[in-house]
Structure formats: structure tokens, C-alpha cells
Design a protein around this motif. Structure first.
Motif, PDB file in Angstrom:
ATOM      1  N   PRO A   1      33.995  43.917  35.733  1.00 48.31           N
ATOM      2  CA  PRO A   1      35.010  42.955  34.859  1.00 48.31           C
ATOM      3  C   PRO A   1      34.216  41.621  34.352  1.00 48.31           C
ATOM      4  O   PRO A   1      33.207  41.204  35.273  1.00 48.31           O
ATOM      5  CB  PRO A   1      35.739  42.685  35.914  1.00 48.31           C
ATOM      6  N   LYS A   2      34.446  41.223  33.323  1.00 44.28           N
ATOM      7  CA  LYS A   2      33.899  40.109  33.076  1.00 44.28           C
ATOM      8  C   LYS A   2      34.421  38.670  33.570  1.00 44.28           C
ATOM      9  O   LYS A   2      35.906  38.573  33.283  1.00 44.28           O
ATOM     10  CB  LYS A   2      33.657  39.870  31.487  1.00 44.28           C
ATOM     11  N   VAL A   3      33.930  37.983  34.612  1.00 47.86           N
ATOM     12  CA  VAL A   3      34.611  36.938  35.380  1.00 47.86           C
ATOM     13  C   VAL A   3      33.942  35.655  34.941  1.00 47.86           C
ATOM     14  O   VAL A   3      32.758  35.567  34.580  1.00 47.86           O
ATOM     15  CB  VAL A   3      35.125  37.183  36.455  1.00 47.86           C
TER      16      VAL A   3
ATOM     17  N   SER B   1      40.570  45.969  39.479  1.00 47.30           N
ATOM     18  CA  SER B   1      39.424  45.061  38.688  1.00 47.30           C
ATOM     19  C   SER B   1      39.923  45.036  37.274  1.00 47.30           C
ATOM     20  O   SER B   1      39.592  43.884  36.811  1.00 47.30           O
ATOM     21  CB  SER B   1      38.305  46.066  38.812  1.00 47.30           C
TER      22      SER B   1
ATOM     23  N   ALA C   1      40.196  41.269  35.452  1.00 47.54           N
ATOM     24  CA  ALA C   1      39.571  41.027  34.194  1.00 47.54           C
ATOM     25  C   ALA C   1      40.579  40.616  33.208  1.00 47.54           C
ATOM     26  O   ALA C   1      40.246  39.641  32.357  1.00 47.54           O
ATOM     27  CB  ALA C   1      38.738  42.283  33.706  1.00 47.54           C
TER      28      ALA C   1
END
Length: 185
Positions: free
Chosen positions: A183-185, A98, A102
Motif C-alpha cells: 500500500p502507498k502510505v 492493507s 491504502a
């Protein structure tokens, strides 16, 4: 007459104890199956994410020529996570994967052409949905594992659990504090 009353009471006590043993055993079996079902849900989502990664790597490979090491790390973590056997190892690798995904998304911010690529945008959206599903599956699994562990450790059900070799379920925990964030996706 007194003999029949005493005999009847003894029979009722034996029947009650047998009934309780059966109920406790069936409760433990039910919880064990719920734990296995919960793990299956996590496993399915981890597999979906692992299946998505090669497409993501192929899409970004042409754009990210200088981030070869990052792409290789993601590929290596994917491979290791597919081979992991126990829950603790899978949890650790899932967290590392993850984080690496990210990082790819963060690096992608520096590539305007990649950010405009429809395949990349679709993969990014799918990955975000899968990460949400992993989180939901992990919550369900850990809830059923908690219920199982309470039953295995609590008196008097622990007597039945120990007699029939029921074990505590391992939690799907994230050990690295940074992994606790989606996570920033």
C-alpha cells in the motif's frame, strides 16, 4: 567367523537406519519450529499494525467527516483480523486491511490540514515501516514453510513425516492480485 561378519554388517545397517531416522525426525522438528517462529514474526507485525489502527482512526476522524463508512470498514476488518485463527483467513483479512488502509491514505490526500498534521505523518510513517516488516516476515515464513513442505513430501523423509504426523505448512499467500502491491502510505 562368517557369522560374526554377517552379524556385524547387520548391526551396522540397523545402526545406520536408526541414525537416519533420528536425523530425519530432528530435521523435521527443526523445520516445524522454524515455521512456527516465522508465523510468530508475521503475527507480531500484524498485531503492531492492529494496535496502530485505532490511533490512525482517531487522528483522521476529525478531518474525514464524510468517509465514515471507510473508517468503519477499517475498524471492522481490524476486529476480524484480531479474531482470525488460521493462516489463510489471516492472510485474506490482512490483504483487505492493507487495501482499506491504502484507501484511507488516498482519501487523506484530499485533506490538506490532515496531511500537515504531525500525528498523522508519524502514524503514516509507522504504518509504512510495519507494512515493510510484514512483507519481510511473510517472506521468511513462506521460505521456512516451503522447506518444511519439501521435507514432508520428499522421499525418504516423507516416511518419517507420515509416521510422526508432520503436516505441510500453509503458506501466507495473498489471494487478491491487488493486494500483492504494497500500500502507498
Amino acid at each position: 567367523m562368517i557369522f560374526l561378519i554377517i552379524f556385524g554388517i547387520i548391526v551396522l545397517i540397523i545402526v545406520a537406519v536408526i541414525g537416519w531416522v533420528i536425523a530425519a525426525y530432528n530435521g523435521l522438528v527443526r523445520l516445524r519450529n522454524l515455521v512456527e517462529e516465522g508465523w510468530s514474526g508475521i503475527d507480531v507485525q500484524l498485531k503492531r499494525r492492529a494496535d496502530l489502527i485505532p490511533n490512525l482512526i482517531e487522528t483522521v476522524k476529525g478531518y474525514m467527516t464524510h468517509e465514515r463508512e471507510l473508517l468503519e470498514k477499517v475498524t471492522e476488518l481490524r476486529s476480524k483480523s484480531m479474531k482470525a485463527e488460521n493462516i489463510g483467513e489471516k492472510a485474506q483479512l490482512a490483504g483487505a486491511l492493507s487495501r482499506s488502509l491504502a484507501n484511507i491514505m488516498a482519501v487523506a490526500e484530499g485533506y490538506p490540514d490532515l496531511k500537515a498534521n504531525q500525528n498523522f505523518l508519524d502514524l503514516q510513517e509507522q504504518l509504512a515501516k510495519i507494512e515493510d516488516e510484514i512483507q519481510l516476515s511473510r517472506r521468511y515464513y513462506n521460505g521456512t514453510a516451503r522447506n518444511m513442505n519439501i521435507k514432508v513430501e520428499s522421499f525418504p523423509s516423507n516416511i518419517i513425516a507420515n509416521s510422526f504426523h508432520f503436516k505441510k505448512a500453509e503458506y501466507f499467500e495473498i489471494e487478491d492480485e491487488a493486494d500483492r502491491k504494497a500500500p502507498k502510505v
